[in-house]
Design a protein around this motif. Structure first.
Motif, PDB file in Angstrom:
ATOM      1  N   PHE A  92       0.831  -1.206   0.000  1.00 45.95           N
ATOM      2  CA  PHE A  92       0.000   0.000   0.000  1.00 45.95           C
ATOM      3  C   PHE A  92       0.865   1.254   0.000  1.00 45.95           C
ATOM      4  O   PHE A  92       0.600   2.221  -0.742  1.00 45.95           O
ATOM      5  CB  PHE A  92      -0.924  -0.021   1.210  1.00 45.95           C
ATOM      6  N   LEU A  93       1.923   1.276   0.827  1.00 47.24           N
ATOM      7  CA  LEU A  93       2.795   2.437   0.884  1.00 47.24           C
ATOM      8  C   LEU A  93       3.544   2.639  -0.426  1.00 47.24           C
ATOM      9  O   LEU A  93       3.764   3.777  -0.868  1.00 47.24           O
ATOM     10  CB  LEU A  93       3.779   2.284   2.050  1.00 47.24           C
ATOM     11  N   LYS A  94       3.930   1.517  -1.063  1.00 50.66           N
ATOM     12  CA  LYS A  94       4.615   1.612  -2.349  1.00 50.66           C
ATOM     13  C   LYS A  94       3.690   2.200  -3.418  1.00 50.66           C
ATOM     14  O   LYS A  94       4.070   3.089  -4.194  1.00 50.66           O
ATOM     15  CB  LYS A  94       5.099   0.226  -2.773  1.00 50.66           C
ATOM     16  N   GLU A  95       2.446   1.710  -3.430  1.00 53.59           N
ATOM     17  CA  GLU A  95       1.462   2.231  -4.392  1.00 53.59           C
ATOM     18  C   GLU A  95       1.159   3.701  -4.114  1.00 53.59           C
ATOM     19  O   GLU A  95       0.996   4.515  -5.047  1.00 53.59           O
ATOM     20  CB  GLU A  95       0.182   1.400  -4.306  1.00 53.59           C
ATOM     21  N   LYS A  96       1.087   4.062  -2.833  1.00 50.44           N
ATOM     22  CA  LYS A  96       0.826   5.446  -2.471  1.00 50.44           C
ATOM     23  C   LYS A  96       1.957   6.354  -2.944  1.00 50.44           C
ATOM     24  O   LYS A  96       1.715   7.455  -3.482  1.00 50.44           O
ATOM     25  CB  LYS A  96       0.662   5.555  -0.952  1.00 50.44           C
ATOM     26  N   ALA A  97       3.193   5.893  -2.749  1.00 48.51           N
ATOM     27  CA  ALA A  97       4.339   6.696  -3.182  1.00 48.51           C
ATOM     28  C   ALA A  97       4.334   6.871  -4.703  1.00 48.51           C
ATOM     29  O   ALA A  97       4.617   7.968  -5.218  1.00 48.51           O
ATOM     30  CB  ALA A  97       5.635   6.034  -2.723  1.00 48.51           C
ATOM     31  N   GLU A  98       4.028   5.809  -5.440  1.00 50.03           N
ATOM     32  CA  GLU A  98       3.963   5.897  -6.909  1.00 50.03           C
ATOM     33  C   GLU A  98       2.849   6.851  -7.350  1.00 50.03           C
ATOM     34  O   GLU A  98       3.026   7.651  -8.288  1.00 50.03           O
ATOM     35  CB  GLU A  98       3.731   4.510  -7.501  1.00 50.03           C
ATOM     36  N   THR A  99       1.721   6.798  -6.672  1.00 51.08           N
ATOM     37  CA  THR A  99       0.603   7.684  -7.022  1.00 51.08           C
ATOM     38  C   THR A  99       0.961   9.144  -6.761  1.00 51.08           C
ATOM     39  O   THR A  99       0.673  10.027  -7.588  1.00 51.08           O
ATOM     40  CB  THR A  99      -0.639   7.290  -6.205  1.00 51.08           C
ATOM     41  N   LEU A 100       1.594   9.410  -5.615  1.00 49.87           N
ATOM     42  CA  LEU A 100       1.994  10.780  -5.318  1.00 49.87           C
ATOM     43  C   LEU A 100       3.043  11.285  -6.306  1.00 49.87           C
ATOM     44  O   LEU A 100       3.029  12.466  -6.705  1.00 49.87           O
ATOM     45  CB  LEU A 100       2.529  10.855  -3.881  1.00 49.87           C
TER      46      LEU A 100
END
Length: 233
Positions: free
Chosen positions: A204-212
């Motif tokens: 989830f944190l990895k996906e969040k970082a990519e989205t940001l």
């Protein structure tokens, strides 16, 4: 209904009966202490020095070994009394009276355990336990430090009288067991859900970082200012 509860691991067992002659019932932490059989009886204590100078046969004949149970209990009571006496002639203070009652209770417990059909001794034992508890309650209210000191000396615990009495029934006990089972299941499921979320945290944190990062690139590409972002919100 009872069979359905049993299938789910909910079983009610009747509370174990605690006889009056056990130390657990009277809150004593040790049984009756037997005095040394080689000691002289109470009536010979004033001449104890002369008693020690006698030959072995005479000493054995006069000792507690050849005396009655009553004589042994007199010595046991005296030994218990000496632990809590304020002075050597103290026999009427609250602590001395509690100590003598404690010796009597422990002696009666041994007697009742041997003769379980002795109803008179059982009644005397229960009454003596109640009397000692009332005296302990009074001492606890008047002098708490001396109360704690006395409990340590006679080696017992004190459980105050309950504020309310209620009978233990199967129905109420099963209701409580069902409530406890429900709380256990709830806690277990929450723990499992927490563990599942913890496993997904890294992705989830990895996906969040990519989205940001993608959002930041898009803003830079289209040159979106902070004022435009606030106006769209």
């Amino acid at each position: 209904m009872r069979l359905e509860l049993t299938e789910h691991g909910i079983v009610w067992r009747r509370p174990k009966y605690i006889p009056s002659w056990t130390p657990t019932k009277s809150e004593d932490l040790e049984p009756c202490a037997e005095p040394d059989p080689s000691n002289p009886p109470l009536k010979l204590l004033p001449a104890e020095d002369a008693y020690r100078e006698l030959d072995e046969v005479t000493k054995r004949f006069l000792s507690l070994e050849m005396s009655s149970r009553e004589e042994s209990m007199k010595i046991a009571r005296l030994q218990m009394l000496r632990k809590v006496q304020r002075h050597k002639y103290d026999c009427g203070s609250l602590e001395s009276e509690i100590a003598m009652l404690t010796c009597k209770i422990r002696n009666l417990q041994v007697s009742v355990q041997k003769h379980k059909k002795d109803i008179r001794s059982k009644c005397i034992l229960i009454e003596t336990i109640g009397r000692r508890k009332r005296l302990l309650k009074h001492l606890r209210r008047m002098d708490y430090k001396r109360f704690e000191w006395l409990l340590e000396k006679i080696n017992m615990v004190y459980k105050p009288f309950p504020t309310s009495y209620h009978s233990i029934t199967r129905k109420n006990s099963l209701r409580k067991l069902v409530q406890l089972q429900k709380e256990d299941i709830k806690t277990k499921k929450l723990e499992e859900y927490r563990e599942a979320l913890k496993k997904q945290e890294e992705a989830f944190l990895k996906e969040k970082a990519e989205t940001l990062e993608w959002i930041a690139k898009a803003e830079a590409e289209f040159k979106i200012t902070a004022e435009e972002k606030s106006s769209t919100l």
